[in-house]
Design a protein around this motif. Structure first.
Motif: not given
Length: 170
Positions: A16-45
Motif C-alpha cells: 500500500e505504501q509503495v502504491l501510494s508513492d512508488p518513487m520513494t522505493f526507487v534509488s536516487v541514482d539507479p545507474l550507479a546501482d547498476a554499474w557500480g558507480l559512486d552515487p551522484g558522481v556520474g561517470i567515474s571509476g
C-alpha cells in the motif's frame, strides 16, 4: 546515455505504501546501482558490477524495449501478454530531456508476470523481434534473450519471497 530500465523489489507488507508513492522505493541514482558507480558522481571509476543484490534489483539496460515489443499486443484488438505489465511504459520527452515512466507491481501481479515469462521461448523472441538492416539479428536476439532470462529469475525470486516491484524506465 539513453533510456534504461531499473526495477527494485519491495516486501509484500509495504504494498500500500509503495502504491501510494512508488518513487520513494526507487534509488536516487539507479545507474550507479547498476554499474557500480559512486552515487551522484556520474561517470567515474566503476566495477560494472551491480551494487544491489540481483534479488533486490533488476537492470535491463536498453533491452526493456525488446521485451516490451515481445510482450505487447500483436494487434489493435488483441490483449497484451501478462508480462507486458512489467515492461509497459514510455518516457515523456520534453526540451530538457525526459520524465521517466514509473510503475509499482503488487506481489499478485508479479505472480502472473512470472508465470507468463516462463512461457516465452527463445524461438518466440526470434519470431517477434523486428528485423533491422542496421543491426546484427543474431546479436540482437541474443541480447534480448539474455535480459529476458534475467527478468525471469528476478520475477521468480519475487514470487518465492512474496515481494512486489517498482520499475523505472528513464
Amino acid at each position: 546515455m539513453g533510456i534504461r530500465y531499473y526495477a527494485y523489489a519491495f516486501d509484500g507488507d509495504l504494498t500500500e505504501q509503495v502504491l501510494s508513492d512508488p518513487m520513494t522505493f526507487v534509488s536516487v541514482d539507479p545507474l550507479a546501482d547498476a554499474w557500480g558507480l559512486d552515487p551522484g558522481v556520474g561517470i567515474s571509476g566503476t566495477t560494472f558490477e551491480q551494487l544491489i543484490s540481483e534479488r533486490d534489483m533488476l537492470y535491463l539496460d536498453k533491452a526493456w524495449r525488446h521485451l516490451q515489443v515481445l510482450t505487447a499486443p500483436l494487434g489493435a484488438a488483441m490483449a497484451a501478454r501478462p508480462a507486458f505489465r512489467m515492461f509497459e511504459g514510455k518516457v515523456t520527452m520534453h526540451g530538457e530531456g525526459w520524465d521517466p515512466w514509473v510503475r509499482a507491481l503488487t506481489p499478485s501481479e508479479v505472480l502472473a508476470i512470472a508465470q507468463d515469462l516462463d512461457d516465452i521461448s527463445d524461438a518466440e523472441v526470434r519470431l517477434r523481434l523486428p528485423d533491422s538492416p542496421s543491426v546484427d539479428r543474431d546479436l540482437d536476439v541474443e541480447y534480448a534473450v539474455g535480459y529476458l532470462r534475467r527478468a525471469r529469475v528476478f520475477a521468480t525470486n519475487l514470487v518465492d519471497d512474496g515481494r512486489g516491484m517498482v520499475y523505472l524506465i528513464g
